[in-house]
Design an enzyme around this catalytic site. Structure first.
Site, PDB file in Angstrom:
ATOM      1  N   GLY A   1       0.198 -11.312  -5.163  1.00 58.77           N
ATOM      2  CA  GLY A   1       0.488 -12.120  -3.975  1.00 58.77           C
ATOM      3  C   GLY A   1       1.764 -12.902  -4.220  1.00 58.77           C
ATOM      4  CG  ASP A  16      -3.946 -16.290   4.502  1.00 57.36           C
ATOM      5  OD1 ASP A  16      -3.318 -15.802   5.476  1.00 57.36           O
ATOM      6  OD2 ASP A  16      -3.634 -16.070   3.316  1.00 57.36           O
TER       7      ASP A  16
HETATM    8  N1  LIG Z   1     -11.762  -9.104  -6.414  1.00 60.49           N
HETATM    9  C1  LIG Z   1     -10.831  -8.161  -6.265  1.00 60.49           C
HETATM   10  N2  LIG Z   1     -11.058  -6.903  -6.638  1.00 60.49           N
HETATM   11  C2  LIG Z   1     -10.116  -5.935  -6.474  1.00 60.49           C
HETATM   12  N3  LIG Z   1      -8.901  -6.152  -5.920  1.00 60.49           N
HETATM   13  C3  LIG Z   1      -8.624  -7.403  -5.532  1.00 60.49           C
HETATM   14  C4  LIG Z   1      -9.568  -8.458  -5.668  1.00 60.49           C
HETATM   15  N4  LIG Z   1      -9.011  -9.577  -5.181  1.00 60.49           N
HETATM   16  C5  LIG Z   1      -7.792  -9.221  -4.759  1.00 60.49           C
HETATM   17  N5  LIG Z   1      -7.536  -7.936  -4.958  1.00 60.49           N
HETATM   18  C6  LIG Z   1      -6.300  -7.189  -4.623  1.00 60.49           C
HETATM   19  O1  LIG Z   1      -5.182  -8.016  -4.861  1.00 60.49           O
HETATM   20  C7  LIG Z   1      -4.515  -8.334  -3.624  1.00 60.49           C
HETATM   21  C8  LIG Z   1      -4.054  -9.783  -3.667  1.00 60.49           C
HETATM   22  O2  LIG Z   1      -5.214 -10.591  -3.758  1.00 60.49           O
HETATM   23  P1  LIG Z   1      -5.293 -12.093  -3.176  1.00 60.49           P
HETATM   24  O3  LIG Z   1      -4.988 -12.071  -1.729  1.00 60.49           O
HETATM   25  O4  LIG Z   1      -6.579 -12.701  -3.594  1.00 60.49           O
HETATM   26  O5  LIG Z   1      -4.114 -12.718  -4.019  1.00 60.49           O
HETATM   27  P2  LIG Z   1      -3.044 -13.795  -3.605  1.00 60.49           P
HETATM   28  O6  LIG Z   1      -2.178 -13.951  -4.804  1.00 60.49           O
HETATM   29  O7  LIG Z   1      -3.703 -15.010  -3.094  1.00 60.49           O
HETATM   30  O8  LIG Z   1      -2.294 -13.027  -2.452  1.00 60.49           O
HETATM   31  P3  LIG Z   1      -1.438 -13.626  -1.243  1.00 60.49           P
HETATM   32  O9  LIG Z   1      -0.361 -14.438  -1.850  1.00 60.49           O
HETATM   33  O10 LIG Z   1      -0.946 -12.371  -0.556  1.00 60.49           O
HETATM   34  O11 LIG Z   1      -2.402 -14.391  -0.396  1.00 60.49           O
HETATM   35  C9  LIG Z   1      -5.536  -8.033  -2.533  1.00 60.49           C
HETATM   36  O12 LIG Z   1      -4.966  -7.685  -1.305  1.00 60.49           O
HETATM   37  C10 LIG Z   1      -6.323  -6.899  -3.151  1.00 60.49           C
HETATM   38  O13 LIG Z   1      -5.630  -5.695  -2.933  1.00 60.49           O
END
Ligand SMILES: Nc1ncnc2c1ncn2[C@@H]1O[C@H](COP(=O)(O)OP(=O)(O)OP(=O)(O)O)[C@@H](O)[C@H]1O
Length: 546
Positions: free
Chosen positions: A28, A141
């Site tokens: 992310g 979100d």
């Molecule tokens: N528990 C999980 N198991 C498998 N894949 C996951 C899991 N959590 C997240 N992902 C993968 O990683 C991606 C990013 O996860 P997440 O949205 O939680 O991270 P983030 O860093 O908060 O992202 P963003 O900045 O886009 O909000 C998800 O779209 C998914 O593809």
């Protein structure tokens, strides 16, 4: 550990806490997710390890560490197996899940997702929001990347992930809803699906905005090429962002939902009508989407099956063959129908269907066909065109079959007492089904009823192809979805009042026709409560006029 970066993909095989990092699953804005394995447990436990620098200016892992414990135990909420700080890393060990909806959508290679999947996602995500909101938390979100399916055996469950923007809307100190504010606030959420109020008007997010974002996400999945403002990509500057916000603000629900089942537009309009602190009626919308699924012949369950199975046949329901009669009887039955047709007073009929010469011709051709040996036709099944929600052969007597039989009986009825019973049975059949929608067979029952009440001896134009009666207003002439629904219910209540006062069969015939036209004017052909009240009043009045 402290000197690696999550933008560097070469950090697998390193340890964070009890976890050995394996491959990268996603990244992310402020962190990355790795598949990881617990180095201490046997059998091996795999998790998704969410990593973020501990000095990250937007420390979303820290926020998530606060929310996950509150959400534990809910269906579709990932389990938090551990969390902490290791070196310069802040980590969360979460249930390992399967693909996000974002990946499913793109990998499916289609410009829209299939309706059944979207309905399942809708039902499940409304339930997730109900659960979160019930624990005093807003997601803030909602987007495809923040919904993911489970791994077997949970692959039919859609999980809610990423609580980095979440917020408590019930103040834990006062136990009251957070206050609204007139002051415009900075935007939190995502460009595509954040609600109009939050994104375009700078309002404080509340439960209604999570639901509106979900509505927009579902509409996006069903829109060819995606919802309009997503088609220019992520805005690269404030000018582009401003353009996107304007487009979102001005997009009318009826335009962005064109071609979709009515319920999507109605859901969006409903979310937008909610007041800041209103509790949404989650259950109602889960049932509305279940009703759409049912009316399309899909299973009622909200389980997401991926990849989607082929849709059920839409327009043909095979009705079991009627009991075979001895050939002589069968021929005489057909002859009777043809004689009836031949006796029709076509010249007197006010609304003759088709060309009279053609009808006479068709009668003649049919007579000749009956005279020919018909062995190849004798065993063929009767196929009834239906809207597709009745072809469940596991049920003893499907809705379509029952209504088909009621229609046949209505055509044969010779007195009002019989018609009264048939109308009440018709209402009962419809009341017992989830979708409450009037199918092709339903309309043909109304046609038969109208014909019996008006003049059984003439051809009448079916209600679905008749012009609508003068007083009714078309949907497009009225305001938004909720106003349309209210106006329709009022018109049906008026028709019911008129039925109660009707003193001849001819008057009742006119009211049946107006009723059918009213239902026909709705996209979903759904019967609201006053429609059933009309049918019950009609059944009663027919008995009174016996
Ligand atoms: N528990 C999980 N198991 C498998 N894949 C996951 C899991 N959590 C997240 N992902 C993968 O990683 C991606 C990013 O996860 P997440 O949205 O939680 O991270 P983030 O860093 O908060 O992202 P963003 O900045 O886009 O909000 C998800 O779209 C998914 O593809």
């Amino acid at each position: 550990m402290s000197n690696f970066s999550y933008s560097n993909s070469n950090i697998s095989r390193q340890r964070v806490g009890n976890w050995l990092l394996l491959e990268k699953l996603g990244a992310g804005v402020s962190g990355a997710i790795y598949r990881a394995v617990n180095v201490h447990t046997k059998p091996q436990q795999f998790v998704a390890l969410k990593l973020q620098r501990k000095d990250e200016p937007c420390p979303t892992n820290r926020y998530e560490r606060f929310f996950y414990p509150i959400l534990q135990g809910g269906l579709g909420m990932p389990t938090l197996w551990g969390s902490g700080i290791h070196g310069s890393w802040d980590y969360l060990a979460l249930d390992l899940l399967g693909s996000s909806l974002h990946s499913l959508y793109w990998k499916s290679g289609r410009s829209t997702m299939d309706l059944r999947s979207v309905l399942c996602i809708g039902m499940q995500m409304i339930a997730r929001l109900e659960y979160m909101h019930g624990r005093g938390i807003l997601h803030r979100d909602i987007q495809l990347g923040n919904c993911a399916i489970g791994l077997p055996p949970n692959e039919k469950t859609v999980y809610m992930i990423d609580f980095g923007f979440s917020k408590q809307y019930i103040d834990p100190k006062t136990n009251r809803h957070i206050p609204d504010s007139k002051v415009k606030r900075d935007f939190i959420g995502n460009y595509w699906f954040s609600s109009v109020n939050v994104h375009c008007r700078g309002k404080v997010p509340s439960r209604r905005d999570d639901l509106e974002a979900l509505a927009l996400m579902l509409i996006h999945l069903l829109s060819p090429g995606g919802i309009s403002w997503t088609r220019h990509g992520v805005p690269k500057n404030e000018v582009e962002h401003g353009r996107l916000k304007r487009e979102k603000l001005l997009a009318r629900p009826e335009d962005i939902c064109r071609g979709m089942p009515d319920e999507f537009e109605e859901f969006l309009v409903y979310c937008r009508k909610l007041k800041f602190a209103d509790k949404p009626d989650y259950g109602r919308w889960i049932e509305e989407f279940r009703g759409v699924a049912k009316s399309r012949g899909y299973p009622e369950s909200d389980e997401l099956i991926w990849p989607p199975p082929p849709p059920p046949p839409k327009s043909l329901a095979v009705v079991p063959s009627p009991r075979k009669e001895p050939a002589a009887n069968k021929d005489s039955e057909i002859e009777k129908v043809l004689n009836d047709l031949g006796r029709l007073r076509l010249e007197e009929a006010p609304q003759v269907l088709g060309d009279r010469a053609q009808i006479a011709n068709a009668v003649q051709q049919a007579r000749e066909a009956v005279k020919k040996p018909s062995s190849d036709n004798a065993d063929k099944e009767v196929i009834v065109v239906s809207s597709g929600d009745e072809d469940d052969s596991t049920k003893p007597v499907p809705k379509a079959r029952r209504i088909y039989l009621l229609r046949t009986k209505a055509s044969d009825a010779t007195d009002n007492a019989t018609l009264s019973k048939l109308v009440l049975e018709f209402a009962e059949v419809l009341e017992k089904t989830y979708s409450k929608s009037l199918t092709v067979e339903g309309f043909s029952f109304l046609d038969a009823l109208y014909k019996q009440l008006a003049d059984p001896s003439v051809f009448v134009q079916p209600i679905r192809t008749s012009k609508r009666s003068g007083s009714s207003t078309t949907d497009s002439q009225e305001g938004d979805g909720l106003a349309k629904g209210r106006a329709r219910r009022e018109r049906l209540a008026t028709l019911k009042g008129e039925v109660e006062k009707a003193d001849t069969n001819k008057v009742l015939a006119g009211l049946v026709k107006a009723f059918g036209s009213e239902i026909d004017s709705t996209k979903g052909k759904t019967l609201p409560k006053p429609a059933f009240e009309f049918l019950h009043a009609l059944g009663k009045r027919l008995k009174d006029l016996e």
